[in-house]
Design an enzyme around this catalytic site. Structure first.
Site, PDB file in Angstrom:
ATOM      1  N   TYR A  73     -34.380  -2.066 -14.385  1.00  0.00           N
ATOM      2  CA  TYR A  73     -33.493  -1.141 -15.113  1.00  0.00           C
ATOM      3  C   TYR A  73     -32.502  -1.915 -15.990  1.00  0.00           C
ATOM      4  O   TYR A  73     -32.302  -1.583 -17.162  1.00  0.00           O
ATOM      5  CB  TYR A  73     -32.749  -0.273 -14.093  1.00  0.00           C
ATOM      6  CG  TYR A  73     -31.834   0.770 -14.670  1.00  0.00           C
ATOM      7  CD1 TYR A  73     -32.335   1.952 -15.211  1.00  0.00           C
ATOM      8  CD2 TYR A  73     -30.449   0.599 -14.649  1.00  0.00           C
ATOM      9  CE1 TYR A  73     -31.482   2.931 -15.724  1.00  0.00           C
ATOM     10  CE2 TYR A  73     -29.599   1.570 -15.150  1.00  0.00           C
ATOM     11  CZ  TYR A  73     -30.118   2.732 -15.687  1.00  0.00           C
ATOM     12  OH  TYR A  73     -29.264   3.695 -16.188  1.00  0.00           O
ATOM     13  N   LYS A 120     -32.092  -1.851 -20.056  1.00  0.00           N
ATOM     14  CA  LYS A 120     -30.841  -1.448 -20.708  1.00  0.00           C
ATOM     15  C   LYS A 120     -30.260  -2.587 -21.561  1.00  0.00           C
ATOM     16  O   LYS A 120     -29.591  -2.330 -22.567  1.00  0.00           O
ATOM     17  CB  LYS A 120     -29.829  -0.964 -19.660  1.00  0.00           C
ATOM     18  CG  LYS A 120     -30.265   0.316 -18.940  1.00  0.00           C
ATOM     19  CD  LYS A 120     -30.421   1.485 -19.908  1.00  0.00           C
ATOM     20  CE  LYS A 120     -30.810   2.781 -19.259  1.00  0.00           C
ATOM     21  NZ  LYS A 120     -30.924   3.899 -20.185  1.00  0.00           N
TER      22      LYS A 120
HETATM   23  P1  NAP Z   1     -31.334  12.034 -14.890  1.00  0.00           P
HETATM   24  O1  NAP Z   1     -30.439  13.143 -14.440  1.00  0.00           O
HETATM   25  O2  NAP Z   1     -32.251  11.403 -13.904  1.00  0.00           O
HETATM   26  O3  NAP Z   1     -32.170  12.545 -16.170  1.00  0.00           O
HETATM   27  C1  NAP Z   1     -33.146  11.726 -16.760  1.00  0.00           C
HETATM   28  C2  NAP Z   1     -33.629  12.400 -18.009  1.00  0.00           C
HETATM   29  O4  NAP Z   1     -34.625  11.559 -18.610  1.00  0.00           O
HETATM   30  C3  NAP Z   1     -34.269  13.749 -17.748  1.00  0.00           C
HETATM   31  O5  NAP Z   1     -33.853  14.673 -18.723  1.00  0.00           O
HETATM   32  C4  NAP Z   1     -35.754  13.471 -17.880  1.00  0.00           C
HETATM   33  O6  NAP Z   1     -36.494  14.568 -18.370  1.00  0.00           O
HETATM   34  C5  NAP Z   1     -35.762  12.359 -18.917  1.00  0.00           C
HETATM   35  N1  NAP Z   1     -36.993  11.582 -18.838  1.00  0.00           N
HETATM   36  C6  NAP Z   1     -37.451  10.829 -17.799  1.00  0.00           C
HETATM   37  N2  NAP Z   1     -38.648  10.303 -18.097  1.00  0.00           N
HETATM   38  C7  NAP Z   1     -38.975  10.749 -19.346  1.00  0.00           C
HETATM   39  C8  NAP Z   1     -40.093  10.546 -20.201  1.00  0.00           C
HETATM   40  N3  NAP Z   1     -41.125   9.783 -19.836  1.00  0.00           N
HETATM   41  N4  NAP Z   1     -40.080  11.143 -21.421  1.00  0.00           N
HETATM   42  C9  NAP Z   1     -39.061  11.936 -21.802  1.00  0.00           C
HETATM   43  N5  NAP Z   1     -37.963  12.154 -21.018  1.00  0.00           N
HETATM   44  C10 NAP Z   1     -37.927  11.567 -19.811  1.00  0.00           C
HETATM   45  O7  NAP Z   1     -30.500  10.849 -15.502  1.00  0.00           O
HETATM   46  P2  NAP Z   1     -29.043  10.840 -16.146  1.00  0.00           P
HETATM   47  O8  NAP Z   1     -28.111  10.336 -15.127  1.00  0.00           O
HETATM   48  O9  NAP Z   1     -28.756  12.099 -16.845  1.00  0.00           O
HETATM   49  O10 NAP Z   1     -29.252   9.650 -17.199  1.00  0.00           O
HETATM   50  C11 NAP Z   1     -29.440   9.853 -18.570  1.00  0.00           C
HETATM   51  C12 NAP Z   1     -29.396   8.501 -19.258  1.00  0.00           C
HETATM   52  O11 NAP Z   1     -28.167   7.851 -18.995  1.00  0.00           O
HETATM   53  C13 NAP Z   1     -30.480   7.532 -18.775  1.00  0.00           C
HETATM   54  O12 NAP Z   1     -30.955   6.762 -19.854  1.00  0.00           O
HETATM   55  C14 NAP Z   1     -29.751   6.662 -17.792  1.00  0.00           C
HETATM   56  O13 NAP Z   1     -30.350   5.409 -17.650  1.00  0.00           O
HETATM   57  C15 NAP Z   1     -28.383   6.570 -18.453  1.00  0.00           C
HETATM   58  N6  NAP Z   1     -27.313   6.206 -17.532  1.00  0.00           N
HETATM   59  C16 NAP Z   1     -26.994   6.983 -16.461  1.00  0.00           C
HETATM   60  C17 NAP Z   1     -25.968   6.591 -15.617  1.00  0.00           C
HETATM   61  C18 NAP Z   1     -25.562   7.408 -14.423  1.00  0.00           C
HETATM   62  O14 NAP Z   1     -24.678   6.970 -13.664  1.00  0.00           O
HETATM   63  N7  NAP Z   1     -26.116   8.579 -14.197  1.00  0.00           N
HETATM   64  C19 NAP Z   1     -25.278   5.401 -15.867  1.00  0.00           C
HETATM   65  C20 NAP Z   1     -25.620   4.634 -16.968  1.00  0.00           C
HETATM   66  C21 NAP Z   1     -26.648   5.051 -17.804  1.00  0.00           C
HETATM   67  P3  NAP Z   1     -37.576  15.357 -17.444  1.00  0.00           P
HETATM   68  O15 NAP Z   1     -36.884  15.707 -16.166  1.00  0.00           O
HETATM   69  O16 NAP Z   1     -37.948  16.532 -18.278  1.00  0.00           O
HETATM   70  O17 NAP Z   1     -38.725  14.419 -17.249  1.00  0.00           O
END
Ligand code: NAP
Length: 245
Positions: free
Chosen positions: A153, A157
């Site tokens: 991961y 990133k």
């Molecule tokens: P999440 O709730 O797990 O949501 C992940 C999203 O990515 C979902 O909408 C999912 O859509 C989509 N996704 C996964 N695989 C995909 C694919 N193959 N093609 C298209 N869409 C896909 O995660 P989140 O926490 O909202 O995170 C969103 C972003 O922020 C990510 O890039 C994550 O790495 C980043 N981030 C999150 C955090 C945190 O603390 N949560 C911290 C730093 C960065 P489906 O369900 O429709 O597949």
């Protein structure tokens, strides 16, 4: 603001949903990409429409180069332009180095890093024709600082940081800006799985002593997408409550 369009990948749930809604509140037409969560994407589109804007959902695995090309074309045909692209889709497959399976490494790189490349690659042609655009990529604080159990991961990133800076340099002359957001811990499904111990450890290093809300991230995405940030490109902006300074 007239008929500007944003495409949010993974816009059906989590941070992406908050980003889609925040743009809708600003009057953007919203294209919501999803892969597995169709019901959530439909619900987010309905919420956007309640803000008085058009919204449509697009199923596409961002890791699939040809499918992304087709999706970009469809969105541009449906809405007339793609003014802002938010590359939000991302997954984790955590594990310590010696236990990490090859497929866990490959899948995370494929979706997070190659997926972001695919979307930049195919939106660029559309934005070049329009002679403007703003691309916002989702990196992470662990792409800057690294993290135990997240080699795949954090590599993905960190790779997004390289993509962001290179694309910013390459596309600047075409009036296309490219920036990235590096969130710390955000309250979502992704962080729900953390143990109480891990949460407490995180709090110790977060100066503001709380996880980010999804709106904290969405507010910056809207700013970077808009003309209010017209002199900002190639930047990686941390939204981490003062975790890494
Ligand atoms: P999440 O709730 O797990 O949501 C992940 C999203 O990515 C979902 O909408 C999912 O859509 C989509 N996704 C996964 N695989 C995909 C694919 N193959 N093609 C298209 N869409 C896909 O995660 P989140 O926490 O909202 O995170 C969103 C972003 O922020 C990510 O890039 C994550 O790495 C980043 N981030 C999150 C955090 C945190 O603390 N949560 C911290 C730093 C960065 P489906 O369900 O429709 O597949």
């Amino acid at each position: 603001m007239e008929n500007k369009t944003v495409l949010v990948t993974g816009g059906g749930r989590g941070i992406g949903k908050a980003i889609a809604l925040a743009f809708a509140k600003e009057g953007y037409q919203v294209a919501i990409n999803y892969n597995g969560s169709e019901a959530a994407a439909k619900e987010t589109a309905a919420l956007c429409e309640q803000e008085g804007v058009s919204a449509k959902i697009y199923r596409c695995n961002v890791a699939d180069y040809a499918a992304v090309e087709a999706m970009m074309k469809e969105v541009a045909d449906d809405f007339g332009s793609i003014d802002v692209l938010v590359n939000n889709s991302g997954i984790t497959r955590d594990g310590l180095l010696l236990r990490m399976k090859e497929e866990d490494f490959d899948q995370v790189i494929d979706i997070n890093l190659k997926g972001t490349f695919n979307c930049i690659r195919h939106v660029a042609r559309i934005m070049m024709k329009q002679r403007h655009g703003s691309i916002v990529n989702m990196s992470s604080i662990v792409g800057i600082a690294g993290n135990i159990g997240q080699m795949n991961y954090s590599a993905s990133k960190a790779g997004i940081i390289g993509l962001t800076k290179s694309a910013a340099k390459e596309l600047a002359s075409r009036n296309i800006r490219v920036n990235a957001i590096a969130p710390g811990f955000v309250e979502t499904e992704m962080t729900k799985v953390l143990s109480e111990e891990a949460r407490e450890a995180a709090m110790k290093v977060i100066a503001l002593k709380r996880f980010a809300s999804v709106e904290d991230i969405a507010n910056l995405a809207v700013f970077l997408g808009s003309d209010k940030s017209s002199y900002i490109t190639g930047q990686i902006i941390q939204v981490d409550g003062g975790m890494a300074m």
